[in-house]
Design a protein around this motif. Structure first.
Motif, PDB file in Angstrom:
ATOM      1  N   VAL A 159       0.859  -1.181   0.000  1.00  0.00           N
ATOM      2  CA  VAL A 159       0.000   0.000   0.000  1.00  0.00           C
ATOM      3  C   VAL A 159       0.894   1.230   0.000  1.00  0.00           C
ATOM      4  O   VAL A 159       1.822   1.321   0.799  1.00  0.00           O
ATOM      5  N   GLY A 160       0.628   2.157  -0.898  1.00  0.00           N
ATOM      6  CA  GLY A 160       1.414   3.382  -0.935  1.00  0.00           C
ATOM      7  C   GLY A 160       1.209   4.135  -2.228  1.00  0.00           C
ATOM      8  O   GLY A 160       0.318   3.839  -3.030  1.00  0.00           O
ATOM      9  N   ILE A 161       2.063   5.122  -2.437  1.00  0.00           N
ATOM     10  CA  ILE A 161       2.022   5.960  -3.631  1.00  0.00           C
ATOM     11  C   ILE A 161       3.125   5.488  -4.571  1.00  0.00           C
ATOM     12  O   ILE A 161       4.283   5.383  -4.163  1.00  0.00           O
ATOM     13  N   PRO A 162       2.812   5.156  -5.833  1.00  0.00           N
ATOM     14  CA  PRO A 162       3.865   4.688  -6.743  1.00  0.00           C
ATOM     15  C   PRO A 162       4.846   5.811  -7.068  1.00  0.00           C
ATOM     16  O   PRO A 162       4.452   6.937  -7.375  1.00  0.00           O
ATOM     17  N   GLU A 163       6.126   5.471  -6.982  1.00  0.00           N
ATOM     18  CA  GLU A 163       7.198   6.422  -7.274  1.00  0.00           C
ATOM     19  C   GLU A 163       8.161   5.774  -8.264  1.00  0.00           C
ATOM     20  O   GLU A 163       8.650   4.663  -8.039  1.00  0.00           O
ATOM     21  N   PRO A 172       9.616  -0.537 -12.870  1.00  0.00           N
ATOM     22  CA  PRO A 172      10.464   0.588 -12.438  1.00  0.00           C
ATOM     23  C   PRO A 172       9.778   1.532 -11.454  1.00  0.00           C
ATOM     24  O   PRO A 172       9.777   2.743 -11.630  1.00  0.00           O
ATOM     25  N   PHE A 173       9.173   0.996 -10.420  1.00  0.00           N
ATOM     26  CA  PHE A 173       8.545   1.854  -9.431  1.00  0.00           C
ATOM     27  C   PHE A 173       8.543   1.137  -8.085  1.00  0.00           C
ATOM     28  O   PHE A 173       8.751  -0.073  -8.001  1.00  0.00           O
ATOM     29  N   GLN A 174       8.310   1.919  -7.057  1.00  0.00           N
ATOM     30  CA  GLN A 174       8.159   1.384  -5.711  1.00  0.00           C
ATOM     31  C   GLN A 174       7.018   2.108  -5.034  1.00  0.00           C
ATOM     32  O   GLN A 174       6.648   3.214  -5.419  1.00  0.00           O
ATOM     33  N   LEU A 175       6.473   1.480  -4.023  1.00  0.00           N
ATOM     34  CA  LEU A 175       5.384   2.080  -3.258  1.00  0.00           C
ATOM     35  C   LEU A 175       5.953   2.748  -2.018  1.00  0.00           C
ATOM     36  O   LEU A 175       6.655   2.105  -1.224  1.00  0.00           O
ATOM     37  N   THR A 216      15.770   3.244 -13.231  1.00  0.00           N
ATOM     38  CA  THR A 216      16.237   1.903 -13.552  1.00  0.00           C
ATOM     39  C   THR A 216      15.531   1.423 -14.817  1.00  0.00           C
ATOM     40  O   THR A 216      14.494   1.966 -15.218  1.00  0.00           O
ATOM     41  N   HIS A 217      16.107   0.407 -15.454  1.00  0.00           N
ATOM     42  CA  HIS A 217      15.481  -0.247 -16.605  1.00  0.00           C
ATOM     43  C   HIS A 217      14.763  -1.522 -16.191  1.00  0.00           C
ATOM     44  O   HIS A 217      14.430  -2.347 -17.043  1.00  0.00           O
TER      45      HIS A 217
END
Length: 404
Positions: free
Chosen positions: A288-292, A301-304, A296-297
């Motif tokens: 749960v979170g905001i995608p950032e 290519p995102f994290q919460l 990276t390739h």
């Protein structure tokens, strides 16, 4: 009239509060306050100064003057008690000026406040600007400003020492609620909110269980904060019985929002945070979170994150085609012709492939325990939908997502 006490090392706030309801702390060792109305209690200005000096104790300098700045300068430069002292003969170094200005005045032969006060104000303004005009007014004793009222730092924290160890969460929440109610009332009385809550549980095994909640928006509703702490402690319980607990709230100014008349009603921020907390307890905090976006390739290519590292740009983003990830990717069967995909079969996605762009070989993170290596294709089906598919080295095919 104003009185100033200069006594480094003494607790001047209590002394000033015994003579006036408000005061200004000019330096850590000096305070200034109004003495209007003290004549009915103490008599003349000299008697008022003597009463203040007696209260301040030996070694204190007390000065009374018509302006606050004049009283401050007299208390810093004259010993004992002074009443409307003449400041003309004081050196200009007693003024709060920069070294460059002092050197220029020295070259002009200006050494005392009387000499500085005699200079034409227009010339001072042209040479030194507003800072020079202010210093000349100080030299003349012509400043008449309100006091900058001293406000002591308010802490929003409390601690409870328990008579017996508590291992259950329910009685612990009862004590936490008592602290939260008091601190939230204090926040409300100071027109403040909290954006961070830290709870310290001192355990029976001599360790401390610390949990910190960083709120996305400032809050001061005790019920909502208690519920957030309850869900956090349920997800991260202490490993031993609690002997003492302390709660610390970080104060910030509350956020004000002007809602539009024609905008749809959005949920209350505190209720939205409670809903997100319940979702975290079910699916896990990492989900749960905001995608950032990440630099990276990697195929994903995102994290919460809970709090974005950068503020959103005020400019609206340029329109672009969006990609919808399937999590997890859908396993598929691909028919090939001349090493190119021609038909796809997967739950919910079936049909003939009209166009296929690829393959694009991507790989990376071979130095970690989660490397990737695959061939990617962008395909169009007969119903005009666009998908991205990829093949792993094990010759298994997957549908990664669709283009919107």
């Amino acid at each position: 009239m104003f009185a100033c006490i200069h006594h480094p090392g003494a607790d001047l706030s209590q002394i000033a509060e015994s003579f006036a309801p408000s005061f200004e702390q000019t330096t850590p060792g000096a305070v200034v306050f109004r003495i209007d109305g003290l004549g009915r209690l103490y008599g003349t200005h000299h008697q008022i100064a003597q009463a203040i000096a007696k209260k301040a104790g030996p070694g204190a300098n007390v000065a009374i003057a018509e302006t606050a700045d004049a009283a401050v300068m007299a208390a810093h430069n004259f010993q004992g008690v002074t009443i409307s002292a003449a400041l003309d003969h004081l050196n200009i170094s007693t003024l709060p000026m920069e070294q460059e200005m002092w050197e220029v005045l020295e070259t002009w032969g200006i050494h005392t406040l009387a000499q500085l006060a005699a200079l034409p104000e227009t010339g001072i303004a042209e040479r030194f600007g507003p800072a020079g005009v202010h210093l000349q007014r100080l030299a003349k004793g012509a400043t008449n400003r309100p006091l900058k009222i001293f406000k002591p730092e308010v802490t929003y924290a409390d601690r409870i020492q328990l008579d017996h160890p508590v291992s259950l969460l329910e009685p612990l929440l009862f004590l936490i609620a008592r602290i939260l109610n008091d601190q939230c009332e204090k926040l409300l009385s100071h027109a403040m909110s909290a954006n961070e809550i830290a709870i310290h549980l001192e355990l029976e095994d001599k360790t401390t269980h610390i949990r910190t909640l960083r709120l996305p928006i400032p809050m001061r509703e005790s019920k909502a904060l208690l519920k957030l702490l309850q869900m956090d402690l349920e997800a991260h319980p202490p490993q031993a019985a609690t002997m003492a607990l302390s709660l610390i709230l970080k104060p910030v100014h509350p956020r004000t929002i002007q809602s539009g008349i024609f905008l749809p009603i959005t949920p209350a921020p505190d209720k939205l945070e409670l809903t997100l907390a319940r979702i975290r307890s079910i699916v896990g905090e990492a989900n749960v979170g905001i995608p950032e976006l990440l630099n990276t390739h990697h195929p994903h290519p995102f994290q919460l994150v809970t709090h974005p590292s950068s503020a959103p740009s005020p400019q609206p983003p340029a329109p672009r085609q969006a990609f919808r990830y399937f999590r997890p990717p859908l396993q598929a069967k691909i028919e090939l012709q001349n090493h190119r995909p021609t038909r796809i079969a997967s739950p919910g996605v079936n049909g003939k492939i009209l166009n296929a762009a690829g393959p694009w070989r991507t790989s990376g993170d071979w130095w970690t325990n989660q490397p990737w290596n695959r061939d990617e294709w962008d395909i169009t089906l007969s119903n005009s939908t666009l998908y991205r598919i990829y093949r792993e080295p094990t010759n298994h095919w997957f549908i990664e997502g669709s283009y919107d």
